[in-house]
Structures are given as structure tokens and as C-alpha cells.
Design a protein around this motif. Sequence first.
Motif, short mmCIF file in Angstrom:
data_model
loop_
_atom_site.label_atom_id
_atom_site.label_comp_id
_atom_site.label_asym_id
_atom_site.label_seq_id
_atom_site.Cartn_x
_atom_site.Cartn_y
_atom_site.Cartn_z
N GLY A 34 53.88 -23.95 50.42
CA GLY A 34 52.84 -24.68 51.15
C GLY A 34 52.88 -26.17 50.89
N ARG A 35 53.06 -26.55 49.64
CA ARG A 35 53.13 -27.97 49.30
C ARG A 35 54.33 -28.64 49.95
NH1 ARG A 35 51.74 -29.04 42.96
NH2 ARG A 35 49.65 -28.15 42.97
N ARG A 36 55.42 -27.90 50.07
CA ARG A 36 56.64 -28.44 50.68
C ARG A 36 56.65 -28.28 52.19
NH1 ARG A 36 61.60 -27.10 46.54
NH2 ARG A 36 60.70 -28.21 44.77
N ARG A 37 55.59 -27.67 52.70
CA ARG A 37 55.45 -27.44 54.14
C ARG A 37 56.65 -26.67 54.70
NH1 ARG A 37 53.02 -32.90 53.96
NH2 ARG A 37 50.79 -32.57 54.28
N THR A 38 56.98 -25.60 54.01
CA THR A 38 58.05 -24.73 54.44
C THR A 38 57.57 -23.29 54.36
OG1 THR A 38 60.40 -24.19 54.13
CG2 THR A 38 59.10 -24.49 52.14
N ILE A 39 58.29 -22.41 55.00
CA ILE A 39 57.91 -21.00 54.94
C ILE A 39 58.47 -20.40 53.65
CG2 ILE A 39 57.67 -20.73 57.43
CD1 ILE A 39 60.42 -19.41 57.45
N LEU A 40 57.80 -19.37 53.18
CA LEU A 40 58.18 -18.73 51.92
C LEU A 40 59.62 -18.23 51.97
CD1 LEU A 40 57.32 -17.74 49.11
CD2 LEU A 40 56.47 -15.67 50.21
N SER A 41 60.01 -17.58 53.05
CA SER A 41 61.38 -17.05 53.12
C SER A 41 62.41 -18.17 53.09
CB SER A 41 61.56 -16.17 54.35
OG SER A 41 61.34 -16.91 55.53
N GLY A 42 62.08 -19.33 53.63
CA GLY A 42 63.00 -20.48 53.56
C GLY A 42 63.15 -20.99 52.15
#
Length: 92
Positions: A34-42
Motif C-alpha cells: 500500500g505504501r508503495r502503491r502497488t498490488i500485493l502480488s506485484g
Amino acid sequence: MKSPVLKRSIVVAGHKTRVSLEDAFWSGLKEIAGRRRTILSGLVAAIDKERQHTNLSSALRLFVLDFYRSQISDMEADDQMPDTMERPSAVS
């Protein structure tokens, strides 16, 4: 007694895999994503790609541990700065 380690399924690089993680590490991964604004699977795919000589579950635990250790180190470094210096703003 129920084990605190749970098996979870996730899609990594187009294939489904299972990892065994405690809730605290799973929550940590979701927070970091979330902090990196990416999806968990990524995020998990990136960790998987960079890991060496360890299984994916261990690599994920070490990643979370290293992330939070670096946060503490950054805060300690900020605390050692003289008050006359401007502190960098937090990046979220």
C-alpha cells in the motif's frame, strides 16, 4: 493448539503459489504494498525475482523485517540530527 503460520495462495508471475506466513508478516506485506502503491502480488513477484538461496516464505519474512528495520534506522538517524538542521519529510 492452532499454528500461527497460515498457508496463503497468491499469483506470482502468472502462476499460483502458496506461502506459509504468520498474520503479522502478511499484514506487513500488505502495508508495504500500500505504501508503495502497488498490488500485493506485484510486490511478492519482485521479492521472488530477487531472492537467493531461500524459499519464498522465508524471503518474504526477511523482506518485511528489513523494511521495518530500515524505518527504525531512518528514525534514529533523524533523531541524531542537530535541531538547527531541517529534517526531511516522511515519504509515504
